[in-house]
Design a protein around this motif. Structure first.
Motif, PDB file in Angstrom:
ATOM      1  N   ASP A 245      -4.487  12.997  -1.597  1.00 24.80           N
ATOM      2  CA  ASP A 245      -4.882  14.143  -0.783  1.00 24.80           C
ATOM      3  C   ASP A 245      -4.468  14.016   0.677  1.00 24.80           C
ATOM      4  N   ASN A 246      -3.661  13.001   0.953  1.00 25.88           N
ATOM      5  CA  ASN A 246      -3.214  12.781   2.325  1.00 25.88           C
ATOM      6  C   ASN A 246      -4.394  12.653   3.290  1.00 25.88           C
TER       7      ASN A 246
ATOM      8  N   VAL B 146      -0.888   6.502  13.083  1.00 22.24           N
ATOM      9  CA  VAL B 146       0.558   6.255  13.058  1.00 22.24           C
ATOM     10  C   VAL B 146       0.988   5.403  11.870  1.00 22.24           C
ATOM     11  N   ASN B 147       0.043   4.801  11.160  1.00 17.57           N
ATOM     12  CA  ASN B 147       0.383   3.918  10.059  1.00 17.57           C
ATOM     13  C   ASN B 147      -0.360   4.353   8.795  1.00 17.57           C
ATOM     14  N   ARG B 148       0.377   4.992   7.925  1.00 19.30           N
ATOM     15  CA  ARG B 148      -0.209   5.565   6.710  1.00 19.30           C
ATOM     16  C   ARG B 148      -0.865   4.494   5.832  1.00 19.30           C
ATOM     17  N   LYS B 149      -0.183   3.346   5.697  1.00 14.56           N
ATOM     18  CA  LYS B 149      -0.733   2.288   4.830  1.00 14.56           C
ATOM     19  C   LYS B 149      -2.066   1.772   5.360  1.00 14.56           C
ATOM     20  N   ALA B 150      -2.128   1.633   6.683  1.00  7.67           N
ATOM     21  CA  ALA B 150      -3.380   1.176   7.295  1.00  7.67           C
ATOM     22  C   ALA B 150      -4.475   2.215   7.073  1.00  7.67           C
ATOM     23  N   SER B 151      -4.102   3.466   7.170  1.00  6.94           N
ATOM     24  CA  SER B 151      -5.073   4.534   7.006  1.00  6.94           C
ATOM     25  C   SER B 151      -5.619   4.571   5.580  1.00  6.94           C
TER      26      SER B 151
ATOM     27  N   MET C 147     -11.124   5.398  -4.238  1.00  7.63           N
ATOM     28  CA  MET C 147     -11.117   6.181  -2.999  1.00  7.63           C
ATOM     29  C   MET C 147      -9.759   6.105  -2.313  1.00  7.63           C
ATOM     30  N   ARG C 148      -9.125   4.940  -2.398  1.00 11.91           N
ATOM     31  CA  ARG C 148      -7.794   4.797  -1.790  1.00 11.91           C
ATOM     32  C   ARG C 148      -6.765   5.645  -2.530  1.00 11.91           C
ATOM     33  N   GLN C 149      -6.869   5.646  -3.856  1.00 11.83           N
ATOM     34  CA  GLN C 149      -5.937   6.458  -4.642  1.00 11.83           C
ATOM     35  C   GLN C 149      -6.096   7.930  -4.308  1.00 11.83           C
ATOM     36  N   GLN C 150      -7.346   8.314  -4.171  1.00 14.28           N
ATOM     37  CA  GLN C 150      -7.601   9.712  -3.835  1.00 14.28           C
ATOM     38  C   GLN C 150      -7.080  10.043  -2.434  1.00 14.28           C
ATOM     39  N   ALA C 151      -7.277   9.107  -1.514  1.00 16.57           N
ATOM     40  CA  ALA C 151      -6.792   9.307  -0.141  1.00 16.57           C
ATOM     41  C   ALA C 151      -5.274   9.474  -0.149  1.00 16.57           C
ATOM     42  N   GLU C 152      -4.622   8.695  -0.992  1.00 14.67           N
ATOM     43  CA  GLU C 152      -3.171   8.755  -1.087  1.00 14.67           C
ATOM     44  C   GLU C 152      -2.729  10.143  -1.588  1.00 14.67           C
TER      45      GLU C 152
END
Ligand code: ATP
Length: 430
Positions: free
Chosen positions: A107-108, A214-219, A100-105
């Motif tokens: 698909d923004n 504001v923090n992409r990594k956290a998101s 899910m994290r890879q997909q989030a990455e």
């Protein structure tokens, strides 16, 4: 298997996908050493030939994916090897979250928000720790949201909190808790003030969402939410509220089919509700044991943990220099409420506390709320929603002199003057 041994170590040969479980006797400590192979404790890898020490009451599982030899020194209450563990299911869960994290990455979008639920003593905190450590080992930056006000892994009991995880949990000490975001709840069970509990859950959700913006990594990292073991009535409603406040994507239900079915029924269809078995290794903890753990957590806050000693300060605080509040007035029957007032208002009300002898031993949260902003209606609301900047314990009260003596991690003066009283007491024996 191997029995207790006082001084010389006992060796255990572990086959792959098995775990060594042991408990440390009260008043004792046990050393663990990895002699060969690879092994981990709740998701954190062991270094070879390093001695790890576990204190009285610790309940530990050393798991190996590949097989290993370990050595235990010291008095264990039990120590046995089990091949029956749900670790493979937990690892698969981690793998699904990572996808899910890879997909989030790609698909923004945002990463998975996971809520871990179940009755007491099913290993909720352990599963949270495992998932977070696995994620951070892959370079993710997930957030731990701690909603267990009875047994917080992050701050003192009676609080809810959030912590950005930047490295795997330390094998002996758990996650490093520098700069967590902490809110005052005030007691060890959500039931004492469910309105406040839900409100704080919403606060944490809002702060977390703002950070994600504001923090992409956290998101992308998402969050893992640890909840209380109270899963009936208002406790259940609090779980549903949490799922909606955090807009969770995944709910992991440990060991309770009824709860699983209820959540499947009551949560939106796009929320993945997954039933997972508990580990046979999870040990039930008595009331006394929980009390001891809570006490220990407060002691650590003031005095530090093994290697790191803190030296707390004791000083007098004049009553006139602080404002002490309790959150929530005692509930009164609906029929007796003033016109236009609801139970909600009373549960979220800041009630001034007149300092007296009964303050002795109570833990007080030092609110970050602006001292100035207080007083007006706006300011008062601000106190509930303000994080806490630290804790003190009242060790003595002198009503004649109108002062109280406090134990504080920092020297005087107090950084802020708004104090919130907890139901929780701590007797400083040092
Ligand atoms: P609570 O009721 O406080 O919410 P919980 O469901 O979060 O409890 P944990 O705190 O995760 O449960 O686990 C309870 C205890 O069992 C802890 O001391 C933990 O270290 C221990 N434990 C967890 N898993 C294992 C295992 N596989 N083998 C041995 N001990 C374990």
């Amino acid at each position: 298997g191997a029995g207790t041994s006082a001084s010389s170590g006992v060796r255990f040969e572990l086959e792959k996908e098995t775990e060594l479980r042991f408990e440390v006797e009260s008043g004792e400590k046990v050393q663990l050493e990895l002699l060969s192979g690879l092994a981990e404790v709740f998701g954190s890898e062991l270094n070879r030939n390093k001695k790890y020490t576990f204190g009285p009451g610790s309940k530990i599982a050393v798991f190996t994916w590949q097989g290993c030899t370990v050595c235990l020194t010291g008095k264990t209450e039990v120590a046995y090897v089990s091949r029956d563990t749900p670790m493979l299911l937990y690892l698969n869960t981690h793998a699904a979250l990572e996808q899910m994290r890879q997909q989030a990455e790609r698909d923004n979008e945002r990463g998975p928000r996971v809520m871990v639920v179940g009755p007491t003593d099913v290993g909720k905190s352990t599963v949270c720790r495992l998932l977070l450590s696995y994620a951070v080992r892959l370079g993710r930056r997930p957030t731990l949201v701690e909603l267990d006000v009875g047994q917080s892994g992050v701050s003192v009991p009676g609080t809810v909190s959030a912590l950005c995880i930047e490295r795997p949990a330390d094998v002996e000490e758990g996650f490093s808790v520098q700069a967590p975001l902490v809110y005052h709840f005030g007691s060890t069970t959500p039931g004492t003030n469910i309105k406040l509990y839900n409100k704080l859950t919403s606060c944490l959700a809002e702060v977390f969402s703002q950070r994600c913006e504001v923090n992409r990594k956290a998101s992308v990292g998402g969050c893992v939410i640890n909840t209380c073991g109270w899963v009936k009535g208002s406790g259940y409603q609090a779980l549903v509220h949490c799922a909606s406040a955090f807009e969770v994507d995944v709910v992991l239900v440990l060991d309770q089919e009824r709860l699983y079915n209820e959540l499947k029924r009551d949560l939106p269809h796009f929320v993945k509700v997954v039933l997972l078995p508990k580990s046979g290794g999870v040990v039930e903890r008595s009331k006394a044991c929980r009390r001891d753990t809570r006490d220990e957590k407060i002691r650590e806050y003031f005095y530090g943990f093994r290697g790191v000693s803190f030296y707390p300060h004791a000083f007098d605080v004049r009553f006139s220099d602080v404002r002490i509040y309790k959150i929530g007035a005692p509930s009164i029957p609906d029929s007796c409420l003033p016109l236009g007032m609801s139970q909600d208002d009373t549960q979220l009300k800041l009630v001034p506390v007149t300092p007296g002898r009964d303050l002795t031993h109570h833990v007080l949260s030092v609110s970050c709320a602006d001292d100035e902003g207080e007083g007006g209606a706006g300011g008062r609301r601000g106190v509930l929603e303000s994080p806490v900047c630290g804790f003190i314990v009242v060790t003595a009260v002198d009503t004649q002199a109108q002062v109280m003596t406090v134990l504080s991690p920092a020297p005087r003066p107090l950084p802020r003057h708004t104090l919130l009283i907890m139901d929780i007491r701590f007797i400083d024996l040092k």
